[in-house]
Write an enzyme that holds these catalytic residues in place. Sequence first.
Site, PDB file in Angstrom:
ATOM      1  N   HIS A   1      -7.584   0.774  -6.112  1.00 39.22           N
ATOM      2  CA  HIS A   1      -7.748  -0.097  -4.924  1.00 39.22           C
ATOM      3  C   HIS A   1      -8.376  -1.403  -5.422  1.00 39.22           C
ATOM      4  O   HIS A   1      -9.520  -1.722  -5.078  1.00 39.22           O
ATOM      5  CB  HIS A   1      -8.628   0.607  -3.903  1.00 39.22           C
ATOM      6  CG  HIS A   1      -8.591   0.013  -2.526  1.00 39.22           C
ATOM      7  ND1 HIS A   1      -7.759  -1.037  -2.176  1.00 39.22           N
ATOM      8  CD2 HIS A   1      -9.286   0.328  -1.399  1.00 39.22           C
ATOM      9  CE1 HIS A   1      -7.950  -1.334  -0.905  1.00 39.22           C
ATOM     10  NE2 HIS A   1      -8.868  -0.532  -0.418  1.00 39.22           N
TER      11      HIS A   1
ATOM     12  N   CYS B   1     -16.405   1.261   1.120  1.00 39.31           N
ATOM     13  CA  CYS B   1     -15.225   0.437   1.433  1.00 39.31           C
ATOM     14  C   CYS B   1     -14.747   0.621   2.862  1.00 39.31           C
ATOM     15  O   CYS B   1     -13.946  -0.185   3.341  1.00 39.31           O
ATOM     16  CB  CYS B   1     -14.102   0.741   0.434  1.00 39.31           C
ATOM     17  SG  CYS B   1     -13.512   2.436   0.507  1.00 39.31           S
TER      18      CYS B   1
ATOM     19  N   ARG C   1       0.873  -1.193   0.000  1.00 42.34           N
ATOM     20  CA  ARG C   1       0.000   0.000   0.000  1.00 42.34           C
ATOM     21  C   ARG C   1       0.895   1.222   0.000  1.00 42.34           C
ATOM     22  O   ARG C   1       1.688   1.423   0.925  1.00 42.34           O
ATOM     23  CB  ARG C   1      -0.900   0.016   1.237  1.00 42.34           C
ATOM     24  CG  ARG C   1      -1.566   1.367   1.465  1.00 42.34           C
ATOM     25  CD  ARG C   1      -2.656   1.330   2.492  1.00 42.34           C
ATOM     26  NE  ARG C   1      -3.794   0.575   1.996  1.00 42.34           N
ATOM     27  CZ  ARG C   1      -4.980   0.500   2.607  1.00 42.34           C
ATOM     28  NH1 ARG C   1      -5.174   1.140   3.746  1.00 42.34           N
ATOM     29  NH2 ARG C   1      -5.951  -0.207   2.087  1.00 42.34           N
TER      30      ARG C   1
ATOM     31  N   ARG D   1     -12.996  -9.067   1.796  1.00 40.90           N
ATOM     32  CA  ARG D   1     -11.604  -8.710   1.484  1.00 40.90           C
ATOM     33  C   ARG D   1     -10.714  -9.952   1.630  1.00 40.90           C
ATOM     34  O   ARG D   1      -9.858 -10.228   0.807  1.00 40.90           O
ATOM     35  CB  ARG D   1     -11.105  -7.602   2.427  1.00 40.90           C
ATOM     36  CG  ARG D   1     -11.805  -6.261   2.261  1.00 40.90           C
ATOM     37  CD  ARG D   1     -11.465  -5.617   0.925  1.00 40.90           C
ATOM     38  NE  ARG D   1     -10.043  -5.466   0.762  1.00 40.90           N
ATOM     39  CZ  ARG D   1      -9.316  -4.458   1.256  1.00 40.90           C
ATOM     40  NH1 ARG D   1      -9.894  -3.498   1.924  1.00 40.90           N
ATOM     41  NH2 ARG D   1      -7.993  -4.396   1.051  1.00 40.90           N
TER      42      ARG D   1
ATOM     43  N   GLN E   1     -10.043  -4.154  -3.086  1.00 39.30           N
ATOM     44  CA  GLN E   1     -11.369  -3.777  -2.583  1.00 39.30           C
ATOM     45  C   GLN E   1     -12.440  -4.099  -3.621  1.00 39.30           C
ATOM     46  O   GLN E   1     -13.530  -4.583  -3.283  1.00 39.30           O
ATOM     47  CB  GLN E   1     -11.400  -2.274  -2.272  1.00 39.30           C
ATOM     48  CG  GLN E   1     -12.746  -1.788  -1.757  1.00 39.30           C
ATOM     49  CD  GLN E   1     -13.058  -2.304  -0.368  1.00 39.30           C
ATOM     50  OE1 GLN E   1     -12.226  -2.222   0.521  1.00 39.30           O
ATOM     51  NE2 GLN E   1     -14.253  -2.832  -0.173  1.00 39.30           N
TER      52      GLN E   1
ATOM     53  N   ASP F   1     -17.600   6.782  -0.993  1.00 32.00           N
ATOM     54  CA  ASP F   1     -16.311   6.636  -0.315  1.00 32.00           C
ATOM     55  C   ASP F   1     -16.039   7.963   0.381  1.00 32.00           C
ATOM     56  O   ASP F   1     -16.683   8.973   0.078  1.00 32.00           O
ATOM     57  CB  ASP F   1     -15.219   6.313  -1.368  1.00 32.00           C
ATOM     58  CG  ASP F   1     -13.839   6.085  -0.766  1.00 32.00           C
ATOM     59  OD1 ASP F   1     -13.752   5.824   0.460  1.00 32.00           O
ATOM     60  OD2 ASP F   1     -12.841   6.178  -1.511  1.00 32.00           O
TER      61      ASP F   1
HETATM   62  N1  NVA Z   1     -10.270   6.491  -1.108  1.00 28.26           N
HETATM   63  C1  NVA Z   1      -9.907   6.048   0.218  1.00 28.26           C
HETATM   64  C2  NVA Z   1     -10.064   4.571   0.334  1.00 28.26           C
HETATM   65  C3  NVA Z   1      -9.793   4.027   1.704  1.00 28.26           C
HETATM   66  C4  NVA Z   1      -9.842   2.520   1.789  1.00 28.26           C
HETATM   67  C5  NVA Z   1      -8.474   6.452   0.513  1.00 28.26           C
HETATM   68  O1  NVA Z   1      -7.631   6.338  -0.373  1.00 28.26           O
HETATM   69  O2  NVA Z   1      -8.210   6.888   1.624  1.00 28.26           O
END
Ligand code: NVA
Length: 307
Positions: free
Chosen positions: A127, A263, A100, A291, A130, A223
């Site tokens: 992502h 998410c 990540r 997940r 997800q 989101d």
């Molecule tokens: N768009 C959000 C997703 C978190 C799982 C972020 O990047 O923080």
Amino acid sequence: MRHFLADDDLSPAEQAQVLALAAELKHAPYDAKPLAGPRTVAMIFDKQTLRTQSSFAAGIAELGGFPMLVDGALAGIGVRESVHDVARVLGRQASMIVWRTYAQGNLEEMAAHSGVPVVNALTDDFHPCQLLADLQTIQEHKQQLAGLTVAFVGDGACNMGNSWLLAGATAGMHVRISSPEGYAPSAAMVQRAAAIAATSGGSAALVSDPVAAVTGADVVVTDTWISMGKEDEAAARAAVFAPYSLTVELFEHAKPDAIAMHCLPAYRGKEIDAEVIDGPQSVVWDEAENRRHAQKAILTFLAEDLR
Ligand code: NVA
């Protein structure tokens, strides 16, 4: 050597194969051991995490492997030493790398030099893990993906907006992204999704009016308005995104049996009403659980490349 760096690294047939495997693994979580040895999977987090770290760690263990947590702050990838050198080192210790981070380009560089499969555990751009979990969740609740309409309301320019475009199009869904001006996905991303949709029977569209986007949708998604790394824009974003909040009233424009997705982490009263995320049509806890199953499926798919 296959990697999972963006949603469209899987063809429509491969995505269906991975989702079918995810459903099997959910049914029988402890039977398949493609990481027996145990093989080590390095997990690196340069941004905050709850679901991703816990679901990968549990999933890797269930597959017979060892989840090795590499502290992103201690490693200082790209600061203390180059992505290239880190890739060469971790590729000698681990059978796969789950990362990540911020820049998609760094993830691609890791994949180019590690010699082992690399999985995107969230970047600024995508992502994809997800989305596998989300598609599995939709299949469970709707018994299909192709032909369904999904409306994503909120920050369409963030990783989730991009991933919905690519993964939804791959699944043959009709994807509508509804965002305020300046926060839509790039034209190139919409074009990339439209090209996939042309082969899968789906579609990809920007629909700036949130009511128009949600009307008749089978799935409504939102989101956070403030993705990790955007914290200093919080005040400005709150004002711009307010009309794109997934309120009870907005959700009522979807089909009566529509499902609501997020998410997580979620900010009730901001991007989503508590009555929606905690209501009977919310499937967010299934998404969170899936997940683990979906990531086990993509790791199993990539494990075919291991020697
Ligand atoms: N768009 C959000 C997703 C978190 C799982 C972020 O990047 O923080």
